[in-house]
Design an enzyme around this catalytic site. Structure first.
Site, PDB file in Angstrom:
ATOM      1  N   ASP A   5       1.332 -29.794  56.545  1.00 46.88           N
ATOM      2  CA  ASP A   5      -0.020 -30.233  56.923  1.00 46.88           C
ATOM      3  C   ASP A   5       0.131 -31.571  57.648  1.00 46.88           C
ATOM      4  O   ASP A   5      -0.208 -32.632  57.114  1.00 46.88           O
ATOM      5  CB  ASP A   5      -0.886 -30.364  55.667  1.00 46.88           C
ATOM      6  CG  ASP A   5      -0.964 -29.051  54.920  1.00 46.88           C
ATOM      7  OD1 ASP A   5      -1.700 -28.167  55.364  1.00 46.88           O
ATOM      8  OD2 ASP A   5      -0.257 -28.888  53.898  1.00 46.88           O
ATOM      9  N   HIS A  37       5.456 -26.967  46.939  1.00 47.41           N
ATOM     10  CA  HIS A  37       4.998 -28.001  46.001  1.00 47.41           C
ATOM     11  C   HIS A  37       6.164 -28.486  45.140  1.00 47.41           C
ATOM     12  O   HIS A  37       6.307 -29.662  44.860  1.00 47.41           O
ATOM     13  CB  HIS A  37       3.924 -27.460  45.057  1.00 47.41           C
ATOM     14  CG  HIS A  37       2.661 -27.028  45.734  1.00 47.41           C
ATOM     15  ND1 HIS A  37       2.275 -25.718  45.797  1.00 47.41           N
ATOM     16  CD2 HIS A  37       1.694 -27.728  46.356  1.00 47.41           C
ATOM     17  CE1 HIS A  37       1.125 -25.621  46.420  1.00 47.41           C
ATOM     18  NE2 HIS A  37       0.739 -26.829  46.776  1.00 47.41           N
ATOM     19  N   HIS A  78       3.783 -23.536  44.416  1.00 44.26           N
ATOM     20  CA  HIS A  78       4.857 -22.691  44.928  1.00 44.26           C
ATOM     21  C   HIS A  78       6.075 -23.555  45.236  1.00 44.26           C
ATOM     22  O   HIS A  78       6.102 -24.754  44.911  1.00 44.26           O
ATOM     23  CB  HIS A  78       4.382 -21.893  46.149  1.00 44.26           C
ATOM     24  CG  HIS A  78       3.720 -22.734  47.209  1.00 44.26           C
ATOM     25  ND1 HIS A  78       4.392 -23.724  47.899  1.00 44.26           N
ATOM     26  CD2 HIS A  78       2.449 -22.748  47.686  1.00 44.26           C
ATOM     27  CE1 HIS A  78       3.589 -24.283  48.764  1.00 44.26           C
ATOM     28  NE2 HIS A  78       2.378 -23.733  48.649  1.00 44.26           N
ATOM     29  N   MET A  83      -3.598 -28.725  45.147  1.00 46.88           N
ATOM     30  CA  MET A  83      -4.763 -27.925  44.752  1.00 46.88           C
ATOM     31  C   MET A  83      -4.332 -26.799  43.817  1.00 46.88           C
ATOM     32  O   MET A  83      -5.056 -25.814  43.640  1.00 46.88           O
ATOM     33  CB  MET A  83      -5.458 -27.381  45.995  1.00 46.88           C
ATOM     34  CG  MET A  83      -6.016 -28.520  46.853  1.00 46.88           C
ATOM     35  SD  MET A  83      -7.357 -28.045  47.916  1.00 46.88           S
ATOM     36  CE  MET A  83      -6.527 -26.986  49.037  1.00 46.88           C
ATOM     37  N   GLN A  98     -13.235 -30.140  51.203  1.00 46.91           N
ATOM     38  CA  GLN A  98     -12.407 -29.934  52.389  1.00 46.91           C
ATOM     39  C   GLN A  98     -12.426 -28.502  52.897  1.00 46.91           C
ATOM     40  O   GLN A  98     -11.792 -28.186  53.887  1.00 46.91           O
ATOM     41  CB  GLN A  98     -10.961 -30.388  52.143  1.00 46.91           C
ATOM     42  CG  GLN A  98     -10.129 -29.484  51.271  1.00 46.91           C
ATOM     43  CD  GLN A  98      -8.773 -30.108  50.992  1.00 46.91           C
ATOM     44  OE1 GLN A  98      -8.669 -31.176  50.396  1.00 46.91           O
ATOM     45  NE2 GLN A  98      -7.716 -29.457  51.441  1.00 46.91           N
TER      46      GLN A  98
HETATM   47  P1  AMP Z   1      -2.043 -28.104  48.712  1.00 48.19           P
HETATM   48  O1  AMP Z   1      -1.940 -27.699  47.286  1.00 48.19           O
HETATM   49  O2  AMP Z   1      -2.055 -26.953  49.672  1.00 48.19           O
HETATM   50  O3  AMP Z   1      -3.151 -29.092  48.958  1.00 48.19           O
HETATM   51  O4  AMP Z   1      -0.702 -28.875  49.047  1.00 48.19           O
HETATM   52  C1  AMP Z   1      -0.294 -30.002  48.316  1.00 48.19           C
HETATM   53  C2  AMP Z   1       0.811 -30.688  49.062  1.00 48.19           C
HETATM   54  O5  AMP Z   1       1.914 -29.792  49.217  1.00 48.19           O
HETATM   55  C3  AMP Z   1       0.406 -31.127  50.484  1.00 48.19           C
HETATM   56  O6  AMP Z   1       0.948 -32.405  50.759  1.00 48.19           O
HETATM   57  C4  AMP Z   1       1.035 -30.056  51.348  1.00 48.19           C
HETATM   58  O7  AMP Z   1       1.340 -30.503  52.669  1.00 48.19           O
HETATM   59  C5  AMP Z   1       2.303 -29.761  50.574  1.00 48.19           C
HETATM   60  N1  AMP Z   1       2.825 -28.431  50.920  1.00 48.19           N
HETATM   61  C6  AMP Z   1       2.162 -27.252  50.925  1.00 48.19           C
HETATM   62  N2  AMP Z   1       2.961 -26.260  51.339  1.00 48.19           N
HETATM   63  C7  AMP Z   1       4.168 -26.816  51.622  1.00 48.19           C
HETATM   64  C8  AMP Z   1       5.418 -26.311  52.101  1.00 48.19           C
HETATM   65  N3  AMP Z   1       5.592 -25.020  52.383  1.00 48.19           N
HETATM   66  N4  AMP Z   1       6.438 -27.190  52.280  1.00 48.19           N
HETATM   67  C9  AMP Z   1       6.281 -28.508  51.982  1.00 48.19           C
HETATM   68  N5  AMP Z   1       5.121 -29.054  51.528  1.00 48.19           N
HETATM   69  C10 AMP Z   1       4.082 -28.209  51.353  1.00 48.19           C
END
Ligand code: AMP
Length: 252
Positions: A147, A34, A31, A27, A58
């Site tokens: 997650d 990601h 960081h 999304m 979501q």
């Molecule tokens: P998001 O942008 O929050 O939807 O996350 C995108 C992907 O990055 C998802 O598969 C998350 O589980 C993964 N993700 C987010 N934060 C972390 C983290 N600290 N360590 C590993 N994977 C992460």
């Protein structure tokens, strides 16, 4: 690196790619967490596609969606640096041009924790992830263990719908203090971050769920939503000043 703005564009481009494709749905507000998923995809595949799409479906709270941090310029720089081939940045009305179909699941995981506290969250996640997987048609798709329920449900959905895609779990990446990297961390000030660190230290340090619950519920400035153990893992969700944080650990 090419930027794809529409579903038509990604469908056309994907048809021309014969090499192995890795995919990292995000999304945005990228960081270090990601970065680890994207780096892994770049290493393991010839072509890497990253999507940046803040999935309104979501979010069970409109405020969370509106406050979601947007840092597109930095995100694109990071993707370019890591060696991403395509960044897919679709519009909401393009992804959801047909709103008549959603992914509903009665998987037992949906009744607990994130599924219980965030009504409709996983329907939103699964619906969009299925659309993105259909568009990118990856051989491998990378999801964070941070997650964990999402990872499990996506993997089950991929099996249920016979998707020709391996769902690759990636370990949680943490700040030195132990707090997992999260886009929501930027909404915490220094004192609030210190509270998050205290909670995460207790979550990782105390003996069992009962002791953790007792100690964490004494921490000032937080609301503990859940702290539960399932299938060799412990899970936590807590809120600091309206910012909701989650974590989970594998038990030995
Ligand atoms: P998001 O942008 O929050 O939807 O996350 C995108 C992907 O990055 C998802 O598969 C998350 O589980 C993964 N993700 C987010 N934060 C972390 C983290 N600290 N360590 C590993 N994977 C992460």
């Amino acid at each position: 690196m090419k930027i794809l703005h529409s579903t038509n564009e990604i469908i056309k481009i994907r048809q021309k790619i014969a090499d192995q494709v890795g995919f990292v749905p995000t999304m945005g507000n990228l960081h270090v967490g990601h970065r680890s998923l994207i780096t892994r995809s770049v290493h393991e595949n010839k072509i890497t596609v990253v999507s940046i799409f803040v999935n309104k479906l979501q979010f069970n709270k409109a405020e969370d969606f509106e406050k979601y941090p947007k840092t597109l310029e930095e995100d694109l720089k990071l993707c370019e640096e890591i060696g991403v081939d395509y960044v897919f940045i679709p519009q909401d009305d393009d992804i959801h041009r047909n709103k008549h179909f959603i992914v509903e699941s009665n998987h037992p995981t949906l009744k607990m924790m994130e599924g219980k506290y965030r009504q409709g969250h996983f329907t939103g996640v699964l619906t969009v992830v299925l659309k993105l997987l259909q568009l990118a048609q990856p051989h491998k798709a990378y999801f964070g263990e941070k997650d964990y329920q999402q990872l499990l449900l996506v993997r089950e959905m991929a099996k249920a719908f016979f998707l020709n895609c391996e769902i690759v779990p990636c370990e949680t990446i943490r700040i030195a203090s132990g707090v997992p990297y999260s886009s929501r961390n930027s909404r915490l000030n220094v004192e609030e971050m210190k509270i998050a660190e205290d909670v995460i230290k207790l979550f990782h340090g105390a003996n069992d769920v009962e002791e953790k619950r007792e100690l964490i519920s004494k921490v000032k400035g937080i609301t503990l939503e859940y702290l539960e153990a399932h299938e060799g893992r412990e899970f936590i969700a807590f809120v600091i000043k309206g910012v909701r944080l989650i974590d989970n650990i594998k038990l030995n």
